[in-house]
Design a protein around this motif. Structure first.
Motif, PDB file in Angstrom:
ATOM      1  N   ALA A  71      -4.913   8.840  -4.637  1.00  0.00           N
ATOM      2  CA  ALA A  71      -4.320   9.782  -3.885  1.00  0.00           C
ATOM      3  C   ALA A  71      -2.676   9.142  -3.339  1.00  0.00           C
ATOM      4  N   THR A  72      -2.849   7.921  -3.051  1.00  0.00           N
ATOM      5  CA  THR A  72      -1.340   7.353  -2.376  1.00  0.00           C
ATOM      6  C   THR A  72      -0.601   7.101  -3.941  1.00  0.00           C
ATOM      7  N   ALA A  73      -1.102   6.723  -5.085  1.00  0.00           N
ATOM      8  CA  ALA A  73      -0.301   6.717  -6.300  1.00  0.00           C
ATOM      9  C   ALA A  73       0.155   8.117  -6.906  1.00  0.00           C
ATOM     10  N   LEU A  74      -0.777   9.114  -6.576  1.00  0.00           N
ATOM     11  CA  LEU A  74      -0.415  10.474  -6.914  1.00  0.00           C
ATOM     12  C   LEU A  74       0.568  11.060  -5.771  1.00  0.00           C
ATOM     13  N   ALA A  75       0.587  10.655  -4.539  1.00  0.00           N
ATOM     14  CA  ALA A  75       1.766  11.216  -3.674  1.00  0.00           C
ATOM     15  C   ALA A  75       2.878  10.696  -4.065  1.00  0.00           C
ATOM     16  N   ALA A  76       3.003   9.496  -4.210  1.00  0.00           N
ATOM     17  CA  ALA A  76       4.313   8.911  -4.675  1.00  0.00           C
ATOM     18  C   ALA A  76       4.888   9.714  -6.026  1.00  0.00           C
ATOM     19  N   ARG A  77       3.867   9.993  -7.019  1.00  0.00           N
ATOM     20  CA  ARG A  77       4.156  10.375  -8.061  1.00  0.00           C
ATOM     21  C   ARG A  77       4.853  11.807  -8.204  1.00  0.00           C
ATOM     22  N   ARG A  78       4.369  12.632  -6.908  1.00  0.00           N
ATOM     23  CA  ARG A  78       4.459  14.030  -6.519  1.00  0.00           C
ATOM     24  C   ARG A  78       5.733  14.303  -5.755  1.00  0.00           C
ATOM     25  N   GLY A  79       6.080  12.985  -4.877  1.00  0.00           N
ATOM     26  CA  GLY A  79       7.156  13.311  -4.012  1.00  0.00           C
ATOM     27  C   GLY A  79       7.022  14.293  -3.118  1.00  0.00           C
ATOM     28  N   GLU A  80       7.870  15.332  -2.928  1.00  0.00           N
ATOM     29  CA  GLU A  80       7.769  16.272  -2.099  1.00  0.00           C
ATOM     30  C   GLU A  80       6.996  17.267  -2.381  1.00  0.00           C
ATOM     31  N   PHE A 176       6.986   6.935  -1.198  1.00  0.00           N
ATOM     32  CA  PHE A 176       6.627   8.160  -0.683  1.00  0.00           C
ATOM     33  C   PHE A 176       7.261   8.341   0.597  1.00  0.00           C
ATOM     34  N   ALA A 177       7.872   9.331   0.858  1.00  0.00           N
ATOM     35  CA  ALA A 177       8.795   9.719   2.174  1.00  0.00           C
ATOM     36  C   ALA A 177       7.993  10.428   3.109  1.00  0.00           C
ATOM     37  N   GLY A 178       6.780  11.150   2.507  1.00  0.00           N
ATOM     38  CA  GLY A 178       6.285  11.974   3.488  1.00  0.00           C
ATOM     39  C   GLY A 178       5.442  11.169   4.515  1.00  0.00           C
ATOM     40  N   LEU A 179       4.647  11.873   5.378  1.00  0.00           N
ATOM     41  CA  LEU A 179       3.862  11.418   6.569  1.00  0.00           C
ATOM     42  C   LEU A 179       2.589  10.719   5.847  1.00  0.00           C
ATOM     43  N   GLN A 180       2.247   9.715   6.204  1.00  0.00           N
ATOM     44  CA  GLN A 180       1.105   8.931   6.027  1.00  0.00           C
ATOM     45  C   GLN A 180       0.117   8.533   7.370  1.00  0.00           C
ATOM     46  N   LEU A 181      -1.176   8.624   6.955  1.00  0.00           N
ATOM     47  CA  LEU A 181      -2.093   8.066   8.127  1.00  0.00           C
ATOM     48  C   LEU A 181      -3.175   7.394   7.246  1.00  0.00           C
ATOM     49  N   HIS A 182      -3.299   5.843   7.462  1.00  0.00           N
ATOM     50  CA  HIS A 182      -4.272   5.117   6.888  1.00  0.00           C
ATOM     51  C   HIS A 182      -5.217   4.390   7.731  1.00  0.00           C
ATOM     52  N   LEU A 183      -6.439   4.890   7.641  1.00  0.00           N
ATOM     53  CA  LEU A 183      -7.506   4.420   8.739  1.00  0.00           C
ATOM     54  C   LEU A 183      -8.321   3.165   7.880  1.00  0.00           C
ATOM     55  N   LEU A 184      -8.511   2.198   8.632  1.00  0.00           N
ATOM     56  CA  LEU A 184      -9.025   1.149   8.059  1.00  0.00           C
ATOM     57  C   LEU A 184     -10.313   0.727   9.201  1.00  0.00           C
TER      58      LEU A 184
END
Length: 240
Positions: A71-80, A176-184
């Motif tokens: 999902a992270t790699a795809l988010a960067a690929r899609r951008g906006e 990726f310039a969008g908002l991100q939340l990463h839970l560990l």
């Protein structure tokens, strides 16, 4: 209604995410559980191209473990074209290297890779046990994970492991310039919680948070608590 697409972890299928998806739907989100690519090839770009063609545009993307990395790699690929990113027990790199030590040691990963080639069913059972290490109800969670394992060819499972080892999302997290939340999870036996600070350092508009008292399988152990945090983050982003 906010659209969120969630991707599962390696080998364990969508069933592990059903409780979380249900809890998110109770909070008013339109959640879709998407399967990982059914590919025998291990080129991450092929996996991302398949996902990009199949998953709806304009949605939030998220996932657990390998699913979160994809999902992270795809988010960067899609951008906006991606509204935001939510990951659960996902690292920038799953296998450690000299410049990213906060991950699984290469020799331990090699044991999994070789074991999968010899007996993928047995190695998945061992993997499920490690996922549940650090959780309060580890044995019952492990049984639940094993019950949901999808039928796949060994070649497909091996390809997924190779993608897991090959993905390096450091540039994607920065891009990726969008908002991100990463839970560990603090007691995760597969993704060290020590990765939290270096992950946070990569983000311009993102947050990395630790979840205490649980392990890699926290998606199954704590669906309500995770759903509450994810839904709150989306609301705070003004996207509800």
């Amino acid at each position: 209604m906010t659209r969120l697409i969630l991707l599962p972890g390696w080998g364990l299928g969508r069933a592990a995410l059903e409780p979380l998806a249900g809890a998110l739907r109770e909070r008013g989100l339109d959640v879709g559980l998407a399967g990982l690519p059914a590919l025998d090839e291990s080129d991450p770009e092929a996996w991302l191209a398949e996902l990009d063609a199949r998953l709806p545009q304009g949605a939030w993307l998220g996932g657990w473990s390998l699913g979160g990395m994809l999902a992270t790699a795809l988010a960067a690929r899609r951008g906006e074209g991606c509204r935001g990113l939510l990951t659960l027990a996902s690292n920038a790199r799953f296998v450690a290297g000299a410049d990213w030590p906060h991950a699984m040691p290469p020799d331990i990963f090699a044991v999994f890779r070789n074991g999968c080639a010899q007996d993928s069913v047995a190695i998945l059972k061992r993997f499920a046990l490690l996922c549940c290490q650090g959780c309060t109800e580890a044995r019952s969670l492990s049984r639940q994970l094993n019950q949901g394992i999808p039928a796949e060819e060994t070649a497909q499972r091996l390809a997924g492991l190779e993608v897991l080892a090959a993905l390096d999302n450091r540039a994607a997290l920065v891009a990726f310039a969008g908002l991100q939340l990463h839970l560990l999870a603090e007691a995760d036996a597969l993704v060290p919680v020590a990765a939290a600070e270096p992950l946070q350092a990569l983000l311009s508009r993102g947050v990395v948070e630790r979840v205490a008292g649980t392990g890699h399988a926290f998606v199954l152990e704590r669906p309500q608590a995770l759903a509450a945090r994810l839904a709150a983050f989306i609301r705070e982003a003004g996207d509800d």
